[in-house]
Enzyme design. Structure first.
Site, mmCIF file in Angstrom:
data_model
loop_
_atom_site.group_PDB
_atom_site.id
_atom_site.type_symbol
_atom_site.label_atom_id
_atom_site.label_comp_id
_atom_site.label_asym_id
_atom_site.label_seq_id
_atom_site.Cartn_x
_atom_site.Cartn_y
_atom_site.Cartn_z
ATOM 1 N N CYS A 107 0.785 -1.233 0.000
ATOM 2 C CA CYS A 107 0.000 0.000 0.000
ATOM 3 C C CYS A 107 0.821 1.289 0.000
ATOM 4 O O CYS A 107 0.734 2.092 -0.923
ATOM 5 C CB CYS A 107 -0.924 0.021 1.217
ATOM 6 S SG CYS A 107 -2.041 -1.383 1.339
ATOM 7 N N HIS A 163 -2.191 6.844 4.171
ATOM 8 C CA HIS A 163 -1.149 5.834 4.376
ATOM 9 C C HIS A 163 0.232 6.267 3.894
ATOM 10 O O HIS A 163 0.955 5.507 3.237
ATOM 11 C CB HIS A 163 -1.538 4.503 3.731
ATOM 12 C CG HIS A 163 -0.866 3.332 4.399
ATOM 13 N ND1 HIS A 163 -0.955 2.054 3.887
ATOM 14 C CD2 HIS A 163 -0.104 3.247 5.524
ATOM 15 C CE1 HIS A 163 -0.272 1.226 4.679
ATOM 16 N NE2 HIS A 163 0.252 1.944 5.673
#
Length: 474
Positions: A107, A163
């Protein structure tokens, strides 16, 4: 001309093992006008050809990311059981890329590559695979797609999963986005918004925002509101980062499952969100189809706003699929540099400049979109931070050739480089392998012994890039 450009080859029909047949079945050749409201159906998609001769104002940019969505999880990419009519329609209205890749296999490194247009390992934060604590993040001093577009007159927003570092040192509003609404971490429980450490993780800007409804509903509403606004003549960038279909495997309405995971989190179970004792193919299907419906809602809001014609929409995934993803015929999945870990669905639509119903087999990866969108917006990269991506604007708008080049990836224990149809790969076994993806998309026929000179050349190319990157911490 390279072997993958503007060439109606056998691979155009069979290279993706049924993908084009599936595309024809879903009607990817329909015109934008037909596709907007009508039923699926129509001729098969055609090889990409720039229309040329058109002009337009600087476009709005809507970049949509799915989370851990596999390459073949959309019906437009061959899924036999997941139905994604809204994303199929988006493909009918634009260009579907068959050989598109994420910037990394997990991610946060991919997000670094998209936000900066550079290899993740250009920065300390990009070395985390993925970021799991507050020690590193995207430095606010580093130029981003958002900061460069903002300096060029764009309004900017990020809705959903960031993130790329935690407060107080890192965050979207510190890196060029005017607005942020979403979560900072890599995963959260969809109702309670509890993150991997049991922390509450839904924010508006830098302040907690309380809303205990299903997360995908919340960010879909926010994104629909954003694209519907009057931006007073300014173009805008919206990064819309869904967490769907990332674990935990909770669909809208699964409140009992949510309560059980919350109980485990509060009891100190640090692995509860991983949900390794839950989920199923059917639950995953439900989540992907919910993602598709959510994208459809945002696109309807965009159409109602009257801005559809002059908005570039890009849809992709942050890496390959995970446990329940349909990745056939690829090998590997998330965290691997095999095709299943980095090849992703990728769709582009810009009605003002691009014809619909097209397919492109040119290899592209996340940093290319940063370079492309900057050029389409009339913005320039920062000279002190050269991009690793290549702009596709000339290819898309003027039909210019995309020069054969190296696509590079590095994760701990693995390396990969693609040049044309050839891919150099070293997995955790430490053995160098060579594959020709034109005839072996599944990476099963190792050509290393038969092509030692080519293998050595691609290995040297990988090592030359790696030498300029930050090393992993010991």
């Amino acid at each position: 001309m390279s072997s993958y450009e503007n060439k109606l080859s056998r691979r155009a029909f069979t290279g993706a093992v049924g993908v084009t047949a599936a595309a024809a079945a879903t009607g990817l050749g329909a015109s934008p006008a037909q596709a907007a409201e009508g039923p699926q159906g129509g001729p098969a998609e055609r090889e990409f050809r720039a229309s040329g001769g058109r002009s337009s104002r600087r476009p709005n940019i809507l970049f949509i990311l799915g989370d851990d969505l596999g390459w073949a999880d959309l019906s437009a990419y061959g899924s036999p059981h997941i139905k994604t009519p809204n994303l199929d329609r988006l493909a009918r209205q634009g260009v579907r890329f068959t050989d598109a890749y994420s910037g990394s296999a997990t991610c946060s490194p991919t997000r670094f590559s998209l936000y900066t247009g550079r290899y993740p390992a250009r920065t300390r934060g990009g070395l985390a695979e993925p970021i799991a604590d507050k020690s590193v993040g995207l430095e606010p001093t580093h130029p981003t797609l958002a900061s460069l577009l903002k300096a060029s007159g764009y309004a900017t927003a990020l809705i959903g999963k960031w993130h790329a570092g935690y407060l107080p040192d890192y965050g979207p509003t510190k890196s060029g986005w005017d607005e942020f609404f979403g979560n900072f971490g890599g995963a959260l429980e969809y109702y309670s918004k509890l993150g991997l450490g049991g922390e509450y993780d839904l924010y508006e800007g830098d302040a907690e925002y309380k809303d205990l409804r299903y997360y995908t509903r919340i960010i879909t509403e926010r994104a629909s509101e954003y694209v519907s606004r009057d931006h007073h003549g300014r173009p805008w960038l919206l990064n819309l980062n869904f967490t769907t279909p990332h674990w935990p495997w909770i669909a809208d309405g699964d409140t009992a499952q949510s309560a059980e995971i919350v109980r485990r989190i509060k009891a100190g179970d640090g692995r509860a969100l991983w949900h390794q004792d839950g989920g199923s193919v059917e639950k995953y299907k439900e989540m992907v189809e919910d993602l598709d419906r959510s994208v459809g809602e945002v696109l309807k809001a965009l159409r109602r706003s009257g801005q559809e014609e002059h908005t570039v929409v890009v849809f992709s995934s942050d890496n390959g699929g995970e446990r329940f993803s349909y990745n056939w015929p690829l090998s590997g999945n998330k965290a691997s540099l095999q095709e299943g870990g980095i090849r992703v669905p990728n769709i582009l639509r810009w009605p003002a400049r691009l014809d619909g119903g097209q397919v492109s087999r040119v290899p592209v990866f996340s940093p290319d979109w940063t370079a492309t969108l900057l050029e389409l917006a009339g913005a320039r990269p920062h000279p002190a931070y050269p991009l690793d991506g290549v702009s596709l604007a000339g290819y898309l708008l003027r039909g210019e050739k995309v020069a054969e080049r190296n696509l590079f990836w590095r994760v701990r224990g693995e390396r990969a480089l693609r040049r044309g149809d050839w891919k150099y790969y070293r997995g955790k076994t430490g053995r160098d392998q060579l594959f020709n993806l034109a005839g072996d998309i599944r990476e099963q026929a190792d050509r290393a012994a038969a092509e030692p000179a080519r293998l050595a050349e691609l290995r040297r190319a990988w090592e030359a890039v790696d030498a300029g990157l930050l090393p992993y911490p010991a």
